[in-house]
Design an enzyme around this catalytic site. Sequence first.
Site, PDB file in Angstrom:
ATOM      1  N   THR A 161       0.868  -1.166   0.000  1.00  0.00           N
ATOM      2  CA  THR A 161       0.000   0.000   0.000  1.00  0.00           C
ATOM      3  C   THR A 161       0.906   1.217   0.000  1.00  0.00           C
ATOM      4  OG1 THR A 161      -1.552  -1.196   1.407  1.00  0.00           O
ATOM      5  CG2 THR A 161      -1.779   1.174   1.395  1.00  0.00           C
ATOM      6  N   ARG A 189     -13.975  -6.930  -2.173  1.00  0.00           N
ATOM      7  CA  ARG A 189     -13.200  -6.939  -0.912  1.00  0.00           C
ATOM      8  C   ARG A 189     -12.657  -5.528  -0.646  1.00  0.00           C
ATOM      9  NH1 ARG A 189      -7.692  -5.511   0.569  1.00  0.00           N
ATOM     10  NH2 ARG A 189      -7.110  -6.741   2.390  1.00  0.00           N
ATOM     11  N   VAL A 190     -12.835  -5.057   0.570  1.00  0.00           N
ATOM     12  CA  VAL A 190     -12.296  -3.761   0.974  1.00  0.00           C
ATOM     13  C   VAL A 190     -11.266  -3.992   2.069  1.00  0.00           C
ATOM     14  CG1 VAL A 190     -12.853  -1.523   2.021  1.00  0.00           C
ATOM     15  CG2 VAL A 190     -14.427  -2.538   0.361  1.00  0.00           C
ATOM     16  N   GLY A 191     -10.112  -3.363   1.927  1.00  0.00           N
ATOM     17  CA  GLY A 191      -9.057  -3.502   2.926  1.00  0.00           C
ATOM     18  C   GLY A 191      -9.083  -2.371   3.939  1.00  0.00           C
ATOM     19  N   GLY A 213       0.370  -3.823   4.448  1.00  0.00           N
ATOM     20  CA  GLY A 213       0.352  -5.251   4.749  1.00  0.00           C
ATOM     21  C   GLY A 213      -1.074  -5.754   4.760  1.00  0.00           C
ATOM     22  N   GLY A 215      -4.562  -6.033   5.214  1.00  0.00           N
ATOM     23  CA  GLY A 215      -5.541  -5.061   5.701  1.00  0.00           C
ATOM     24  C   GLY A 215      -6.508  -5.642   6.701  1.00  0.00           C
TER      25      GLY A 215
HETATM   26  N1  GLY Z   1      -3.206  -2.898   3.184  1.00  0.00           N
HETATM   27  C1  GLY Z   1      -3.833  -3.013   1.931  1.00  0.00           C
HETATM   28  C2  GLY Z   1      -4.931  -3.967   1.888  1.00  0.00           C
HETATM   29  O1  GLY Z   1      -4.934  -4.955   2.610  1.00  0.00           O
HETATM   30  O2  GLY Z   1      -5.837  -3.756   1.105  1.00  0.00           O
END
Ligand code: GLY
Length: 310
Positions: A161, A189-191, A213, A215
């Site tokens: 990220t 999917r949302v992080g 890393g 999420g």
């Molecule tokens: N840290 C980014 C994600 O897991 O979407």
Amino acid sequence: MAEPVILANGEVKDGFIVEGMQALRSGARACDVAEQIARAVEDDPEEHTVGYGGFPNLLGEVELDASIMDGDTLHVGAVAGLKGFRHPISVARQVMVRLPHVLLVGEGAARFAEEIGAERRDMLSPEAAAAWRACMAQIGTAGSLSERVWRARQVGYGHDTMNVIVRDAHGSLCAAVTTSGVAWKYPGRVGDSPLIGAGNYCDSRYGAAACMGLGEAAIRLAAAAQVVTLLRVGWPLDAAGREVARQLAQLLGVSAAEDPMRQVDWARVLVMDADGAVGGFATRPGLHYKVQRAQDPIPYLREACFVDPS
Ligand code: GLY
């Protein structure tokens, strides 16, 4: 006057940070510089976890998440699952500026991006499309998407990220986070990146934190908000960063024990306090961040502090 400071991932190109520091030296504000650096990374085709060139979901679609938080006002803007626009971070910022909301997702985010005249772009680069095809060839087409998402994870995936935290000459802080999320993810999917408190939190009075890393781990711990809360109640930066990284390591360690496939998972948090002191804390060794202060000609690369679960 406060000392301007930029803190970003180790992967962010030096030139993007140097340009940001030049702007800060000329009096630019933290949110403008954070957005500027995030936009540069979103355009970088070599960065496969952010913006153009980011790896797609299981269906081959690039779904982008981004957030920005103004530490002076605690105003935030975020988008999740945005498809087909060049600069998710700028759409997120306009959510903050123009709407009585903080987070738009999917079709609503795209509708808003269209409405404000945000630039459209096919975000799937030829390299990312080739990597997706190679992964799909390995996992095959048998089974539901829910089954295939696990097979794709065994092939290998990324969830880096772009984190950038900026302190300007007024002492204002801003944190910006932008990502294409986990490669080969289940559609929708949302992080942690667009979720304020999970992957991003910023309060100019105390400090800011941003995560990279897996999420899901940062969401489960409200990691970024936890760090800033610890700073608010008086913990030193090093102790606050280590404590939250230790919790992340414990969570990821438990998952690894339950399911060996998850052993590749890791997390890292970047922290800046209100005085511009910085640190990086990670659940695996070898992760880096960059920092540039006003007097530095270039950013300096530092290794994040490795924190184990004990
Ligand atoms: N840290 C980014 C994600 O897991 O979407």
